[in-house]
Enzyme design. Sequence first.
Site, PDB file in Angstrom:
ATOM      1  N   ASP A  47      36.285  36.951  31.791  1.00  0.00           N
ATOM      2  CA  ASP A  47      35.975  36.586  33.171  1.00  0.00           C
ATOM      3  C   ASP A  47      37.264  36.320  33.951  1.00  0.00           C
ATOM      4  O   ASP A  47      38.130  35.578  33.492  1.00  0.00           O
ATOM      5  CB  ASP A  47      35.094  35.340  33.176  1.00  0.00           C
ATOM      6  CG  ASP A  47      34.342  35.131  34.478  1.00  0.00           C
ATOM      7  OD1 ASP A  47      34.831  35.608  35.524  1.00  0.00           O
ATOM      8  OD2 ASP A  47      33.283  34.492  34.445  1.00  0.00           O
ATOM      9  N   HIS A  87      37.127  35.331  37.350  1.00  0.00           N
ATOM     10  CA  HIS A  87      36.753  34.618  38.572  1.00  0.00           C
ATOM     11  C   HIS A  87      37.567  33.333  38.701  1.00  0.00           C
ATOM     12  O   HIS A  87      37.310  32.356  38.012  1.00  0.00           O
ATOM     13  CB  HIS A  87      35.256  34.306  38.578  1.00  0.00           C
ATOM     14  CG  HIS A  87      34.417  35.526  38.711  1.00  0.00           C
ATOM     15  ND1 HIS A  87      33.947  36.218  37.626  1.00  0.00           N
ATOM     16  CD2 HIS A  87      33.983  36.192  39.801  1.00  0.00           C
ATOM     17  CE1 HIS A  87      33.248  37.262  38.040  1.00  0.00           C
ATOM     18  NE2 HIS A  87      33.254  37.264  39.364  1.00  0.00           N
TER      19      HIS A  87
END
Length: 139
Positions: A15, A17
């Site tokens: 990830d 983000h």
Amino acid sequence: MSNQKKLVIGVIGADVHAVGNKILYHAFTDAGFEVINLGVMVSQEEYIAAAIESNADAIVISSLYGQGELDCRGMREKCDEAGLEGILLYVGGNIVIGKQPFDEVEKRFKAMGFNRAFPPGTPPETTIEALKEDLHVED
């Protein structure tokens, strides 16, 4: 020596983000915690190594891309094996694929050894209050 509670935070797995991670970093720091921010694409081993090195009180894992459940499997066992028995483990964000009732998601994460799991959109203040409660921090 600081008597602040120490948190290791980051975004697990593949990830990338970063926005939520930055928001949590600032919110936790402003709330008086010492925060070791590992950034994005963090492995379980990196969380554990940072927690050992910093003598952390808690590991706070974020995920937004839906793979958190897979990325977090075995985390409690790895913490225990590394000598971090009883370290507070939190996870939050979009931690499963698709729309699932969060009470079921929370039960699965607790069964995996997490102390708390937070759904998408949880305000940082909610997590901060939980941390203060679980770490016995006085306001």
